[in-house]
Design an enzyme around this catalytic site. Sequence first.
Site, PDB file in Angstrom:
ATOM      1  N   GLN A  18      11.852 -41.415   0.928  1.00  0.00           N
ATOM      2  CA  GLN A  18      11.480 -40.952  -0.413  1.00  0.00           C
ATOM      3  C   GLN A  18      10.580 -41.969  -1.102  1.00  0.00           C
ATOM      4  O   GLN A  18       9.367 -41.901  -0.973  1.00  0.00           O
ATOM      5  CB  GLN A  18      12.735 -40.667  -1.239  1.00  0.00           C
ATOM      6  CG  GLN A  18      12.452 -39.862  -2.483  1.00  0.00           C
ATOM      7  CD  GLN A  18      13.697 -39.123  -2.983  1.00  0.00           C
ATOM      8  OE1 GLN A  18      14.739 -39.133  -2.360  1.00  0.00           O
ATOM      9  NE2 GLN A  18      13.581 -38.469  -4.108  1.00  0.00           N
ATOM     10  N   ASP A  19      11.146 -42.943  -1.807  1.00  0.00           N
ATOM     11  CA  ASP A  19      10.287 -44.006  -2.333  1.00  0.00           C
ATOM     12  C   ASP A  19      10.830 -45.350  -1.859  1.00  0.00           C
ATOM     13  O   ASP A  19      11.931 -45.425  -1.329  1.00  0.00           O
ATOM     14  CB  ASP A  19      10.103 -43.924  -3.855  1.00  0.00           C
ATOM     15  CG  ASP A  19      11.370 -44.155  -4.653  1.00  0.00           C
ATOM     16  OD1 ASP A  19      12.463 -44.110  -4.051  1.00  0.00           O
ATOM     17  OD2 ASP A  19      11.273 -44.378  -5.866  1.00  0.00           O
ATOM     18  N   PRO A  20      10.055 -46.429  -2.010  1.00  0.00           N
ATOM     19  CA  PRO A  20      10.473 -47.715  -1.446  1.00  0.00           C
ATOM     20  C   PRO A  20      11.746 -48.253  -2.106  1.00  0.00           C
ATOM     21  O   PRO A  20      12.092 -47.890  -3.227  1.00  0.00           O
ATOM     22  CB  PRO A  20       9.284 -48.636  -1.760  1.00  0.00           C
ATOM     23  CG  PRO A  20       8.129 -47.734  -2.042  1.00  0.00           C
ATOM     24  CD  PRO A  20       8.717 -46.502  -2.634  1.00  0.00           C
TER      25      PRO A  20
ATOM     26  N   ASN B 149      12.292 -44.030  -8.219  1.00  0.00           N
ATOM     27  CA  ASN B 149      11.433 -42.873  -8.560  1.00  0.00           C
ATOM     28  C   ASN B 149      10.498 -43.110  -9.742  1.00  0.00           C
ATOM     29  O   ASN B 149       9.971 -42.158 -10.317  1.00  0.00           O
ATOM     30  CB  ASN B 149      12.276 -41.613  -8.838  1.00  0.00           C
ATOM     31  CG  ASN B 149      13.018 -41.156  -7.608  1.00  0.00           C
ATOM     32  OD1 ASN B 149      12.439 -41.082  -6.526  1.00  0.00           O
ATOM     33  ND2 ASN B 149      14.297 -40.866  -7.741  1.00  0.00           N
TER      34      ASN B 149
END
Length: 225
Positions: free
Chosen positions: A64-66, A134
């Site tokens: 998804q995101d880091p 996010n």
Amino acid sequence: MAAEFNNDWDDLLKDEFKKEYYLNLRKFLINEYKTQKIHPSMYDIFNALKFTPYKDVKVVILGQDPYHGPNQAHGFSFSVKPGVQTPPSLRNMFKELNSDLGCYIPNNGFLESWAKQGILLLNTVLTVREGQANSHKGKGWEIFTDRVIELLNKREEPIVFILWGRNAISKEALITNPIHKIIKSVHPSPLSATRGFFGSKPFSKTNDFLVSINKEPIDWQIPNI
């Protein structure tokens, strides 16, 4: 932040860097890196694409995101830098690897050896503010990484797409080419792993598919450091 990958992604993605959404994203990121603590380092943002050329991709593991903690993210989904504690989702991936293929659980979460074998460790959003999950969602990265998935979908050689959790599974709509293999389940996060990730055997299923198309299977063992 208009990247040079030094491989075949350069030619495939060069037009993306000229598009309005990307120019806006670039402006946003320049300001964010100046004024906030952002992960990963700007030099690591595109590591997934730098380490795994288009022609060499065998497997895609979508994240998804880091990671948004200090010194964790370095441009690969799920991976952390050497010397950093293995995060919970990755610990669960290693547990499943152990029960699926008998791999020992390593003392680190550094997945670069997977990237070098043709596993594209791609997050759908490539940057994040420290401590704010996010926080770079909806700024343009999703358009860019959707384009990466679309290009992979067009490839004539089959790829295994591993989709864990709702966010990753939502990208299944972009994978329309029937030659590819999709492996999906709930996310390995402690919140969901017991509801269908453990026991799903994604790693052996991936290797079985690669062998069936006369490709070298992945050596999933992450070595101790």
